[in-house]
Design a protein around this motif. Sequence first.
Motif, PDB file in Angstrom:
ATOM      1  N   LEU A 226       8.869  -6.441  -5.013  1.00 38.14           N
ATOM      2  CA  LEU A 226       7.578  -7.089  -4.346  1.00 38.14           C
ATOM      3  C   LEU A 226       7.232  -6.450  -3.006  1.00 38.14           C
ATOM      4  CD1 LEU A 226       8.509 -10.696  -5.347  1.00 38.14           C
ATOM      5  CD2 LEU A 226       6.469  -9.376  -6.328  1.00 38.14           C
ATOM      6  N   ASN A 227       8.362  -6.391  -2.404  1.00 34.67           N
ATOM      7  CA  ASN A 227       7.896  -5.417  -0.965  1.00 34.67           C
ATOM      8  C   ASN A 227       7.353  -4.147  -1.260  1.00 34.67           C
ATOM      9  OD1 ASN A 227       8.623  -7.797   0.535  1.00 34.67           O
ATOM     10  ND2 ASN A 227      10.767  -7.214   0.847  1.00 34.67           N
ATOM     11  N   ARG A 228       7.950  -3.356  -2.025  1.00 36.12           N
ATOM     12  CA  ARG A 228       7.280  -2.179  -2.171  1.00 36.12           C
ATOM     13  C   ARG A 228       5.701  -2.151  -2.879  1.00 36.12           C
ATOM     14  NH1 ARG A 228      12.602  -1.094  -3.941  1.00 36.12           N
ATOM     15  NH2 ARG A 228      11.992  -1.484  -6.099  1.00 36.12           N
ATOM     16  N   LEU A 229       5.603  -3.344  -3.520  1.00 38.35           N
ATOM     17  CA  LEU A 229       4.311  -3.342  -4.197  1.00 38.35           C
ATOM     18  C   LEU A 229       3.314  -3.836  -2.918  1.00 38.35           C
ATOM     19  CD1 LEU A 229       2.338  -3.730  -6.433  1.00 38.35           C
ATOM     20  CD2 LEU A 229       2.958  -6.031  -6.544  1.00 38.35           C
ATOM     21  N   LEU A 230       3.802  -4.811  -2.165  1.00 39.60           N
ATOM     22  CA  LEU A 230       2.991  -4.999  -1.141  1.00 39.60           C
ATOM     23  C   LEU A 230       2.591  -3.966  -0.007  1.00 39.60           C
ATOM     24  CD1 LEU A 230       4.777  -8.582   0.065  1.00 39.60           C
ATOM     25  CD2 LEU A 230       2.426  -8.173  -1.248  1.00 39.60           C
ATOM     26  N   GLU A 231       3.795  -2.893   0.188  1.00 40.04           N
ATOM     27  CA  GLU A 231       3.588  -2.014   1.083  1.00 40.04           C
ATOM     28  C   GLU A 231       2.425  -0.912   0.495  1.00 40.04           C
ATOM     29  OE1 GLU A 231       3.768   0.745   4.197  1.00 40.04           O
ATOM     30  OE2 GLU A 231       4.284  -1.434   3.749  1.00 40.04           O
ATOM     31  N   ARG A 232       2.632  -0.771  -0.865  1.00 49.36           N
ATOM     32  CA  ARG A 232       1.402   0.124  -1.522  1.00 49.36           C
ATOM     33  C   ARG A 232       0.022  -0.546  -1.343  1.00 49.36           C
ATOM     34  NH1 ARG A 232       5.678   1.096  -5.586  1.00 49.36           N
ATOM     35  NH2 ARG A 232       4.493  -0.603  -6.923  1.00 49.36           N
ATOM     36  N   LEU A 233      -0.135  -1.696  -1.747  1.00 48.88           N
ATOM     37  CA  LEU A 233      -1.216  -2.398  -1.273  1.00 48.88           C
ATOM     38  C   LEU A 233      -1.855  -2.571   0.015  1.00 48.88           C
ATOM     39  CD1 LEU A 233      -0.708  -5.781  -3.589  1.00 48.88           C
ATOM     40  CD2 LEU A 233      -2.207  -4.049  -4.012  1.00 48.88           C
ATOM     41  N   GLN A 235      -1.134   0.031   2.211  1.00 48.44           N
ATOM     42  CA  GLN A 235      -1.580   1.491   2.300  1.00 48.44           C
ATOM     43  C   GLN A 235      -2.741   1.674   1.568  1.00 48.44           C
ATOM     44  OE1 GLN A 235      -0.210   3.716   4.360  1.00 48.44           O
ATOM     45  NE2 GLN A 235       1.430   2.244   4.886  1.00 48.44           N
ATOM     46  N   MET A 236      -3.057   1.053   0.673  1.00 44.47           N
ATOM     47  CA  MET A 236      -4.269   1.183  -0.301  1.00 44.47           C
ATOM     48  C   MET A 236      -5.406   0.521   0.503  1.00 44.47           C
ATOM     49  SD  MET A 236      -3.319   0.755  -4.176  1.00 44.47           S
ATOM     50  CE  MET A 236      -5.150   0.435  -4.661  1.00 44.47           C
ATOM     51  N   ARG A 237      -5.085  -0.657   1.152  1.00 46.37           N
ATOM     52  CA  ARG A 237      -6.150  -1.281   1.946  1.00 46.37           C
ATOM     53  C   ARG A 237      -6.488  -0.388   3.203  1.00 46.37           C
ATOM     54  NH1 ARG A 237      -5.630  -7.343   3.153  1.00 46.37           N
ATOM     55  NH2 ARG A 237      -6.331  -7.452   1.143  1.00 46.37           N
ATOM     56  N   ILE A 238      -5.528   0.220   3.847  1.00 46.12           N
ATOM     57  CA  ILE A 238      -5.595   0.904   5.153  1.00 46.12           C
ATOM     58  C   ILE A 238      -6.496   2.014   4.452  1.00 46.12           C
ATOM     59  CG2 ILE A 238      -4.702   2.803   6.538  1.00 46.12           C
ATOM     60  CD1 ILE A 238      -2.344   0.465   6.861  1.00 46.12           C
ATOM     61  N   ARG A 239      -6.194   2.742   3.422  1.00 44.03           N
ATOM     62  CA  ARG A 239      -7.103   3.918   2.943  1.00 44.03           C
ATOM     63  C   ARG A 239      -8.678   3.624   2.667  1.00 44.03           C
ATOM     64  NH1 ARG A 239      -1.970   5.338   0.392  1.00 44.03           N
ATOM     65  NH2 ARG A 239      -2.723   4.548  -1.660  1.00 44.03           N
ATOM     66  N   GLU A 240      -8.567   2.323   2.053  1.00 47.14           N
ATOM     67  CA  GLU A 240      -9.901   1.951   1.722  1.00 47.14           C
ATOM     68  C   GLU A 240     -10.664   1.708   3.066  1.00 47.14           C
ATOM     69  OE1 GLU A 240      -9.630  -1.494  -0.668  1.00 47.14           O
ATOM     70  OE2 GLU A 240      -8.802  -0.614  -2.221  1.00 47.14           O
ATOM     71  N   PRO A 303      -2.658  10.565  -1.164  1.00 51.13           N
ATOM     72  CA  PRO A 303      -1.283  10.086  -1.652  1.00 51.13           C
ATOM     73  C   PRO A 303      -0.831   8.983  -2.321  1.00 51.13           C
ATOM     74  CG  PRO A 303      -1.294  10.861   0.633  1.00 51.13           C
ATOM     75  CD  PRO A 303      -2.571  10.760   0.422  1.00 51.13           C
ATOM     76  N   GLU A 304      -0.553   8.816  -3.394  1.00 50.03           N
ATOM     77  CA  GLU A 304       0.117   7.469  -3.638  1.00 50.03           C
ATOM     78  C   GLU A 304       1.302   7.670  -4.632  1.00 50.03           C
ATOM     79  OE1 GLU A 304      -2.629   4.978  -5.712  1.00 50.03           O
ATOM     80  OE2 GLU A 304      -4.326   5.386  -4.676  1.00 50.03           O
ATOM     81  N   GLU A 305       2.290   6.813  -4.263  1.00 53.11           N
ATOM     82  CA  GLU A 305       3.649   7.112  -4.836  1.00 53.11           C
ATOM     83  C   GLU A 305       3.469   7.112  -6.440  1.00 53.11           C
ATOM     84  OE1 GLU A 305       6.356   4.429  -3.487  1.00 53.11           O
ATOM     85  OE2 GLU A 305       6.255   4.772  -1.321  1.00 53.11           O
ATOM     86  N   GLU A 306       2.652   6.250  -6.891  1.00 45.48           N
ATOM     87  CA  GLU A 306       2.888   6.093  -8.144  1.00 45.48           C
ATOM     88  C   GLU A 306       1.653   6.846  -9.107  1.00 45.48           C
ATOM     89  OE1 GLU A 306      -0.402   3.213  -6.730  1.00 45.48           O
ATOM     90  OE2 GLU A 306       1.655   3.866  -6.165  1.00 45.48           O
TER      91      GLU A 306
END
Length: 466
Positions: A226-233, A235-240, A303-306
């Motif tokens: 969950l924490n990794r998912l939150l971190e990806r979200l 980062q995505m929000r920062i990129r957006e 860049p995105e991990e997935e």
Amino acid sequence: MTSIRRRTLGLALLVFGLSMLVIGFISYRYAAHEIEELHDASLTQNARLLEGLLQASLPDEYRGVLLESLEIALARAEQTNTRFAGHPYESRLAFQLWEDDRLILRSASAPESSLADHPPGFTTQHVDEYDWRIYVLEVANANQRIVVSEREDVRGEIIRAVALRTLMPDLIGLPLLTALLWWSIGWGLAPLSRMAEQIRSRDPQNLQPLTLNPLPQELSTIAGALNRLLERLRQMRIREKRFIADATHELRTPLAVLDLHAQNALTADNMEDRQEALSHLRSGVARSTRLVTQLLTLARLEPEEESQPDYRRSNLLREVRETLAKLSPLAAERSQQLLLNADEQSDWLILEEPGAIETVVQNLVGNAIQHSPHRSAISITLATTLEGFLLMVDDQGPGIPVNERTKALERFQRAGPSAGSGLGLSIVERLVIRHKGTLKLEDAPNGGLRVRVSLPSPTDADRLSV
């Protein structure tokens, strides 16, 4: 929705119930066997006691008195007077004493039929509507037989009573065990409930990691995911946000210029001024379109991990040649030449993300066209190396000083008044990294800038897997 607590409790009770059923069945069979052995031993012991009495050295008149006394005592087992009351099962035990073929003594509960017709030892026979467990003992040195017997229904009743009393604590304790299991499972799942409550009550804008202390080992994997998912979200929000900010910043001026040219075209006094304003407007639209395209390309390449791009087989030489053909009109407008140097006989098979080579060549050659003077030559060289492929683009522009080349790869870094959006080299670098290659800025041999791109060649396994 299935409750983990109920499912775990149900599974635990099912396992416990089946285990108790198996254990109870085994205990019942074991208890029945032991009770059978105990009762057989009791029959044998009673027969031995009677044998001892009969073998006592007594005159015949005393022996008759002894037998009479035994018969009177045994008859009391059938009496209901509390003064002579014994055990309820006493009347279900019976014995007979035979001498030759004559019955000389029997208990009141013994059947009238002869039980002495059976061989010595233990037998089970049906006599007078009941099944009897019979033990026959031949008296030593005498023509006498002692028959001690017990009804099988009495044994069955005793066995059932023992089994019921053995299982009764389990039956009584099952509801208590259920309550204890319910409480213990709830206590064990409390961290999961706290995690669910923390997620449920969290602000949707809060993407910080979950903090649960202490955290059971079984939940650490879930919390980590969950924490990794939150971190990806996050980062995505920062990129957006960064993309929106960049797009807003970069499009504000071009749109204002377009609006100015449109106003000039509307307010022009003559046809020449109107045509000039429309020409500037068209150039501005083309520049804005290219800027938007590059912004979208850069956003896609973040860049995105997935992110795992799908690769395809391509011919590097053919891709470069087709892209140069599309760029030829732009070079022709500036009287520039696009010179391609490559060995046609080499193996140019490469694995690329669809459209990646075209985007790289468009940006590099497009920058070279923009920064090179009119009537100049732009050289594009393709070569094979031990590690893979080499793509070099040489222009005849002013070049980039050595101390500014690292900065030139950053987004929105422009060089000179003819510079574009400042995104081209950033896009190229991102694509090269995604293809596990390298990008270098060098001095061209004839002046200007050389961009060197190194790309790995596909392995044999890659050739087969794609």
